[in-house]
Design a protein around this motif. Sequence first.
Motif, mmCIF file in Angstrom:
data_model
loop_
_atom_site.group_PDB
_atom_site.id
_atom_site.type_symbol
_atom_site.label_atom_id
_atom_site.label_comp_id
_atom_site.label_asym_id
_atom_site.label_seq_id
_atom_site.Cartn_x
_atom_site.Cartn_y
_atom_site.Cartn_z
ATOM 1 N N VAL A 1 -1.132 -0.314 15.992
ATOM 2 C CA VAL A 1 -1.905 -0.459 14.754
ATOM 3 C C VAL A 1 -3.014 0.582 14.699
ATOM 4 O O VAL A 1 -3.813 0.704 15.635
ATOM 5 N N GLU A 2 -3.056 1.344 13.596
ATOM 6 C CA GLU A 2 -4.122 2.332 13.419
ATOM 7 C C GLU A 2 -5.290 1.760 12.627
ATOM 8 O O GLU A 2 -6.447 1.891 13.011
ATOM 9 N N GLU A 3 -4.986 1.133 11.492
ATOM 10 C CA GLU A 3 -6.043 0.565 10.664
ATOM 11 C C GLU A 3 -5.444 -0.419 9.674
ATOM 12 O O GLU A 3 -4.220 -0.473 9.478
ATOM 13 N N GLU B 1 4.280 9.991 13.481
ATOM 14 C CA GLU B 1 4.790 9.356 12.269
ATOM 15 C C GLU B 1 4.017 8.072 11.984
ATOM 16 O O GLU B 1 3.707 7.298 12.887
ATOM 17 N N ARG B 2 3.692 7.872 10.657
ATOM 18 C CA ARG B 2 2.947 6.681 10.265
ATOM 19 C C ARG B 2 3.647 5.995 9.097
ATOM 20 O O ARG B 2 4.313 6.637 8.278
ATOM 21 N N VAL B 3 3.449 4.687 8.997
ATOM 22 C CA VAL B 3 3.976 3.912 7.880
ATOM 23 C C VAL B 3 3.087 2.679 7.711
ATOM 24 O O VAL B 3 2.489 2.185 8.686
ATOM 25 N N GLY B 4 2.962 2.206 6.462
ATOM 26 C CA GLY B 4 2.171 1.015 6.189
ATOM 27 C C GLY B 4 3.066 -0.195 5.991
ATOM 28 O O GLY B 4 4.169 -0.092 5.445
ATOM 29 N N LEU B 5 2.595 -1.348 6.453
ATOM 30 C CA LEU B 5 3.322 -2.603 6.282
ATOM 31 C C LEU B 5 2.473 -3.514 5.402
ATOM 32 O O LEU B 5 1.322 -3.834 5.743
ATOM 33 N N VAL C 1 -1.142 -2.852 6.782
ATOM 34 C CA VAL C 1 -1.373 -2.548 8.196
ATOM 35 C C VAL C 1 -0.688 -1.222 8.492
ATOM 36 O O VAL C 1 0.543 -1.108 8.412
ATOM 37 N N VAL C 2 -1.473 -0.191 8.798
ATOM 38 C CA VAL C 2 -0.923 1.139 9.078
ATOM 39 C C VAL C 2 -0.566 1.207 10.564
ATOM 40 O O VAL C 2 -1.436 1.019 11.431
ATOM 41 N N ILE C 3 0.709 1.458 10.834
ATOM 42 C CA ILE C 3 1.183 1.566 12.220
ATOM 43 C C ILE C 3 1.733 2.960 12.438
ATOM 44 O O ILE C 3 2.066 3.681 11.484
#
Length: 678
Positions: free
Chosen positions: A557-559, A613-617, A606-608
């Motif tokens: 989890v980034e933010e 590579e990043r993606v939001g949930l 939730v940005v993972i």
Amino acid sequence: MSTLDPVAVFRTEAAECLEAIEAGLLDLTHQLDNKDLVDAVFRGLHTLKGSGAMFGFEALAAFTHHCETAFDRVRKGEVAATSELVAAVLAAQDHMRALVDQPDADHGDTGHKLLAQLQAAVGGKQAAAAAAPAAVPAAVRDAPAKKKNSWRVRFSLPANSMANGTNPLGLLDELRDLGECSVRANTSAIPALDDLVPTELHISWDVTLTSEQDRSAIDDVFIFVLDDMELSVEEISGTAAATAAPVEEKAAAAPAAATSAAAVPEFRPVEAVPAKREAPAAVSQAKAAENVRVPAERLDELMDRVGELVIAQSRLSQLASASTDIALRSVSEEIERLSGELRDTMMVLRMVPVATLFSRFRRLVHDLARETGKVIELVTEGESTEVDKTVIERLADPLVHLVRNSIDHGLETPADRLASGKTEAGTVTLSARQAGGEVIISIKDDGRGINRERVRAKAESSGLIQPGQPLSDSELLQLIFAPGFSTAAAITNLSGRGVGMDVVKKTVEALRGAIDIVSVPGQGSEVSLRIPLTLAIIDGLLVRVGSGRYVIPLSAVEECLELSLEEDLRSRGRSFISLRDSLVPFLRLRDLFRTGTKPDVHQKVVVISTGTERVGLVVDQIIGDHQTVIKSMSKLHNNVATFSGATILGDGSVALILDVGHLVAAGQQQEAQLRAAG
């Protein structure tokens, strides 16, 4: 209380001894004139032979004796260390391992063939010596006779040495093999018959030895028991040597008189008396006491208990949060703190450095270099990086396939490398580094790289892709992990059957990991395995989607952001959020899981990330952090790629753990499709 099986303990120590011998032999291949390495290998063989004989592994002791004799001749300068000798002892070492694991099995004539190979490696120098018969006798004739030294050796063993398998008569026999020997047993410490314990040893020995051997030969006799005994070795002057034996003969009839007479001769001490040897022995025992050998299954059992404790603590925290009892809340917080510390301590106990994994490949690379005729240098980096022991065990086979693939497909022959302007020796680099909650293990070579045209042609002919189907470079390279895929022109002992890389992918995915490939034509390839640090307990972020609860690994989890209803409606059909001047794709888990519920007014993103590579949930609610005990999914759910496991919450319900790597890949694929659509 269970007692350890002495044979099992010996097998464990023998495995460590064999690993040390193998490491010494592999180092010796690069430094054939290094006397310290020769001595280290000799000591290892001597220890293995002696301990094998003590525990009844007679076949092992007899076979190891021949290898020990060969290296003893190297130590004495009678035979030079050669690559052929090292290869012969390496092959013999594999047979020693078989004799340890299966002492009663029928090994056929393997031992005789290996001994013949060993004799050929050692006998090469004998043949050279026989070619000049005139010169050698002249040299022997002109050389001065070796001086005989006289030594006084006094030693005593621990009282429990007989029970532990040490036979003092064997030590005395080895001393007799060194030269003329006079032995006196000191029985003054034997207790009265009523106090005597039959299994305890109370005799010490005083030995006068006349031999051409030097001091190191005497030390080698006691090498296996040196740390636990009292030993004094003194060189006797000429006059004292002449009088020492008669004194000892009289001692048999009158021990008291012999004791006083023994003080008469003048000794020239070479080593400190026993009282001064106790210091290193004490240090050695102190170091040994700092480390305790524990069977791996006991650690696994303890880990299960800690996991159950974490679940019980979660239940207690939930009850305390719903209660107004201040004392209950205080106790709950204290137990939460203690269980967290216990969990962290337990995780550290399970972590082992990847050096234990990388060290296995030195032998593999050595053997493959001899088999393929290529010159290969193995480089390891980040060996101190620690990973869960279960991960280490499961990664062994995949890394073997990757290293073999790099050597067979990647590295060129010496002639081809020189023709392309490279050095003759190819390099395979094994590296490990930690990135957040993952460890990245890379296998890199400086060979020819992956031939993309050949990969595409093979994939099209195998029906994996349609002719002319557009693929990204990453997607094309990932095809080499398809079942049965191989670009080898012929089947060899190393590759060609198309089963190795498929095994790698399945194993890494079972570990909730991912594989990245980078390849530059003419410069080499790098395969990176991204593996979770642990498979037991993780810190997670508990979220709610619809009426279900899910856990996201906190390390990914980034933010967290808030997604208002207006932004949600505005992003329909695009599914992107602007995050610090960059677009990040996001997935609506409510749609992905088909919950059939309406979204909350204040949704969260939730940005993972994994790597770059990043993606939001998009979730309905962020509940909070949660100590997650990972439980494996049932066989019925093996094909559900979205989840990597499950956990039990404090109220007894089950929450599924999201597979971050799969969700990030899905988000990136969605982004690529939207960009392609314009």
